[in-house]
Design an enzyme around this catalytic site. Structure first.
Site, short mmCIF file in Angstrom:
data_model
loop_
_atom_site.label_atom_id
_atom_site.label_comp_id
_atom_site.label_asym_id
_atom_site.label_seq_id
_atom_site.Cartn_x
_atom_site.Cartn_y
_atom_site.Cartn_z
N GLN A 132 1.01 -1.43 0.02
CA GLN A 132 -0.07 -0.46 -0.22
C GLN A 132 0.60 0.60 -0.10
OE1 GLN A 132 -2.57 -2.08 3.59
NE2 GLN A 132 -3.48 -0.04 2.80
N PHE A 145 -6.60 -4.02 2.94
CA PHE A 145 -7.16 -3.64 4.19
C PHE A 145 -6.27 -2.44 5.05
CE2 PHE A 145 -9.62 -7.27 2.20
CZ PHE A 145 -10.78 -6.43 1.64
N GLU A 198 0.09 -2.07 4.68
CA GLU A 198 0.88 -0.65 5.06
C GLU A 198 2.00 -1.45 4.98
OE1 GLU A 198 -2.07 1.51 6.53
OE2 GLU A 198 -0.58 3.34 6.90
N ARG A 257 -6.74 6.47 16.95
CA ARG A 257 -7.76 7.06 16.51
C ARG A 257 -8.81 6.65 17.34
NH1 ARG A 257 -9.82 8.17 11.13
NH2 ARG A 257 -7.71 9.02 10.67
N ARG A 284 -8.55 -1.66 8.57
CA ARG A 284 -9.74 -0.85 8.18
C ARG A 284 -10.58 -0.50 8.79
NH1 ARG A 284 -13.84 -3.50 3.63
NH2 ARG A 284 -14.14 -1.88 2.23
N THR A 289 -3.92 11.31 10.54
CA THR A 289 -4.03 12.20 12.05
C THR A 289 -2.49 12.35 12.66
OG1 THR A 289 -3.39 9.60 13.16
CG2 THR A 289 -5.05 10.83 13.60
N ALA A 335 -5.89 5.49 5.48
CA ALA A 335 -7.10 6.41 6.17
C ALA A 335 -7.97 7.02 5.15
CB ALA A 335 -5.86 8.01 6.22
N GLU A 395 -13.37 3.07 4.54
CA GLU A 395 -13.26 2.48 6.16
C GLU A 395 -14.16 2.63 6.63
OE1 GLU A 395 -9.33 4.63 6.76
OE2 GLU A 395 -9.06 2.99 8.06
#
Ligand code: MTE
Ligand code: MOS
Length: 769
Positions: A198, A229, A233, A311, A343, A442, A511, A709
């Site tokens: 990703q 998903f 990442e 988060r 996700r 964030t 995100a 998401e």
């Protein structure tokens, strides 16, 4: 014609179903002499590596090389954030951690070679649960805290109080395409990496770091992913690094692809969480104060666990105003796989807790839960615990009211009460829950996107941007956006797979912000090109520059785009441009835990109805109705797929998918046979998805909103509907049930509701007031 807003099929839909769509591993056959990698895995969750003898593997037939720490020219570490992930460790930090990789002429040769490696270990005690980690004070970082007002005082002054805890299980990504990378030396001594990642720019960074070369020596491309998903990442990086090390050592192409069991055993999942809370509320069920402590089971390395916890803390309010709040998050270090993005990125865990609490408040006061939820909603202009004004909070109530009407909520609720009064061994439950999900990374600096748009003399166009395709439809959407922004037919646009040598330093496709960021960067590039073409066209059309219009592959309906492009070329006008976008007006100070971390909120709500069998705890989702705010959808069919898929994935997490580790710290559910995924039989028998109308989001590309998401969290309505059905087995009282609400857990919960079982210790309840 405007392409944005049209329900076009996924740009690869046909290729997906015919098998023509190429994934990283499909490239294997194009590289003769490719080597296959197999890991030597440690059989302990925590141990010291006392001895490693690879000579047997090196002598094994058709083994080309064995990779160990000695082969690392740069840094022996693949940690994306903290450098805490040795590629070849001296201390084993989780069960099955690779200590060496064998490269064979075939996968079988590599596997047999790996069996010849002699490794000796000195086992150490392992920390395998959140409880163990708390007892040992084993944390990755200092606790995060967001405080508003004085929660303790507010709770003490409240007419009612509840205390409780909730255990929330993890989740395996179970992308259909397991992790994969292929690396080879390129024509000029650099390394070319094809990776299912990703975040190609970060894969490039980590590969360069491990090889000890500058980043311009490394190129990373991602054709597409068969699902990610969040699981790819950062966790694509170590495998890409192994492939690159192998290519550098042998000069031959190297392929790393994890079989499903290894993907389960070696790579991270959604974080399991534990929550402890004390809530104070008034007679109307309005929360006065909340004291919340969250613990996440982060596994062996830090990975993205700090922002995931962040988060969770940002979303422990969901759609509700909590006037006094103390929220603390501990990231537990355990000897397990390193838990990672999934996700929702911690948001789902935070939201499950507040929804759980609101239901407990409702049961305590014997008021319908939807009424308690409504009473606690944010109103226009309210401010969150982290200082962001909820500027369009009226959308929460608007979605709520529209959905209650379209789903016939009240009639069905009354019918369910009648049903439950008449039936003793089967009960039904219905629940409506909202979602408010903050959009933006964030970590503020990630909120930037880049594009490179190339126009050729025949009017055809290549569009490059930093976003990766994982099935979510980003490429479909950005193609529609590119066609509109340039004013050409959609067939004139060819989307190129992201490569780090086209657009550098890109952010992860994550995100849910990828259309926002990359779409706006494309628009920037297209505007520049149009601005250069406009004077050329004006001269050809004998009009003013400001009167030039590009649409449908024509310019002012008089010239073709290609004619203007060719004329511009002859006049030595550059026909390519890079575009850039950064999200405006966001800022966050992590020291004070205050600011405006999110560009906007994505809203939605869902009504779910279930029936539960009193003899077995089995349940079915009879119906789900969803109303999602996607702004002006760029691609309604794609967005619908995201809402349906996200909801089902959330339903799996909250009801079926029980991820287990055994007493040795081994993954106990390492395949589809033991890890229950949702499938057709779990799709609600009746499933209605619609989008909020008149929902243009100002300032976002095409007035659209992120959708990747947020819908996952709509599945909390299923969990709450199950709790409502369980409650109906008893006369009154709180329904404590850990997540996932498997039939077993539902069974024991309904026995408790019937008064036939003591309240279990894991779901212990203390009630006051
Ligand atoms: N949809 C599919 N089909 N496959 C995926 O891997 N990943 C999800 C979501 N939807 C995913 C998906 C996650 S975790 C995110 S963050 C977003 O897609 C990322 O893409 P976007 O920014 O384009 O929405
Ligand atoms: Mo998604 S969890 O932000 O990759």
């Amino acid at each position: 014609m405007r392409f944005s807003g049209q329900s076009t099929p996924h740009e690869s839909a046909r290729a997906h179903v015919t098998g023509e769509a190429l994934y990283t591993d499909d490239l294997m056959s194009r590289f003769p002499g490719i080597l296959h990698a197999w890991p030597v895995m440690a059989p302990h969750a925590h141990a010291l590596l006392a001895r490693l003898d690879i000579s047997g593997a090196e002598a094994s037939p058709c083994v080309a090389a064995v990779l160990t720490a000695k082969d690392v020219p740069g840094e022996n570490d693949s940690g994306a954030n903290r450098h805490d992930e040795p590629l070849f460790p001296e201390e084993i930090a989780y069960h099955s951690q690779p200590v060496a990789w064998v490269l064979g002429e075939s996968l079988e040769a590599a596997r047999i070679g790996a069996l010849q490696v002699r490794a000796e270990y000195r086992p150490l005690p392992a920390i395998l649960t959140i409880e163990d980690a708390i007892a040992a004070q084993s944390f990755h970082s200092t606790p995060q805290r967001i405080v508003r007002g004085d929660a303790a005082v507010a709770i003490a002054a409240s007419p009612h109080r509840i205390e409780g805890r909730l255990s929330i299980g993890g989740q395996e990504h179970f992308y259909l395409e397991t992790k994969c990378a292929i690396a080879r030396m390129d024509e000029s001594g650099g390394v070319m990496v094809e990776a299912s990642t990703q975040h190609p720019a970060e894969t490039q960074e980590i590969v360069a770091r491990v090889l000890g070369v500058a980043r311009h020596r490394v190129t990373v491309e991602c054709l597409r992913m068969g699902g990610a998903f969040g699981g790819k990442e950062v966790q694509a990086n170590p495998l890409a690094t192994i492939a690159a090390l192998g290519a550098a050592k042998t000069g031959r192409p190297v392929r790393v692809r994890l079989p499903r069991r290894q993907d389960f055993a070696l790579t991270g999942k959604r974080h399991p969480f534990q929550a402890q809370f004390t809530a104070g509320f008034d007679e109307n069920g309005r929360i006065c104060g909340l004291d919340l402590t969250l613990y996440s089971d982060a596994g062996w390395s830090l990975d993205l666990s700090d922002p995931v916890m962040g988060r969770a803390l940002f979303h422990c309010d969901n759609a509700y105003l909590i006037p006094a709040l103390s929220a603390t998050g501990y990231v537990c270090k355990t000897h397990k796989t390193s838990q990672t993005a999934f996700r929702g990125f911690g948001g789902p865990q935070g939201m499950v807790v507040i929804e759980d609490i609101l239901d407990r408040i409702a049961r305590t006061l014997a008021v319908e839960p939807h009424i308690i939820r409504e009473r606690n909603f944010y109103r226009e202009g309210d401010v969150t615990h982290y200082g962001q004004t909820v500027k369009d909070a009226d959308r929460i109530a608007r979605i709520w009211e529209e959905l209650k009407t379209s789903s016939n909520f009240y009639e069905r609720l009354a019918a369910i009460h009648r049903f439950n009064a008449a039936e003793h061994h089967r009960k039904r439950g219905i629940a409506i829950t909202p979602v408010k999900f903050g959009i933006s990374f964030t970590a503020t600096f990630y909120n930037q996107g880049g594009a490179l748009v190339l126009v050729y003399r025949d009017g055809s166009v290549q569009v490059n941007h930093g976003g990766t395709e994982m099935g979510q439809g980003l490429i479909t959407k950005t193609r529609q956006i590119a066609a509109d922004c340039l004013g050409v037919e959609i067939d004139a646009i060819r989307m190129m797979p992201p490569r780090t040598d086209k657009v550098p330093n890109t952010s992860a496709t994550a995100a849910s912000a990828s259309t926002d960021l990359n779409g706006a960067a494309i628009r920037d590039a297209c505007r520049q090109i149009q601005a250069r073409l406009a004077p050329v066209a004006a001269r050809m059309l004998d009009c003013d520059e400001t009167q030039v219009r590009f649409a449908d592959g024509l310019v002012n309906d008089a010239l073709t785009f290609a004619q203007v492009v060719e004329a511009a070329y002859k006049q030595r006008v550059p026909l390519f441009a890079h575009g850039y976008y950064r999200t405006p007006e966001i800022q966050y100070d992590s020291k004070t835990a205050q600011g405006r971390p999110f560009s906007y909120y994505a809203y939605g709500a869902a009504v779910s109805e279930v029936k539960v069998d009193g003899f077995t705890g089995e349940y079915r989702v009879l119906r789900a109705d969803i109303l999602e705010d996607v702004g002006d959808s760029v691609s309604p069919l794609i967005d619908r797929g995201q809402v349906e898929g996200g909801f089902i994935q959330g339903l799996g997490w909250l009801t079926l998918e029980e991820f287990l580790w055994d007493a040795e710290g081994r993954v106990a559910t390492a395949g589809a046979s033991t890890y229950k995924l949702p499938s057709w039989s779990e799709v609600p028998e009746e499933f209605h998805v619609s989008f909020l109308k008149r929902a243009t989001e100002p300032g976002v590309i095409m007035g659209s909103k992120a959708v990747g998401e947020p819908p996952l969290m709509l599945a909390i309505s299923v969990r709450e509907a199950i709790r409502a059905a369980v409650a109906a087995f008893g006369s009154k009282g709180i329904v404590a049930i850990d997540s996932p609400a498997t039939p077993e857990r539902v069974f024991w919960a309904l026995r408790r509701a019937q008064g036939r079982e003591p309240i279990s210790s894991t779901a212990a309840e203390v009630m006051h007031g």
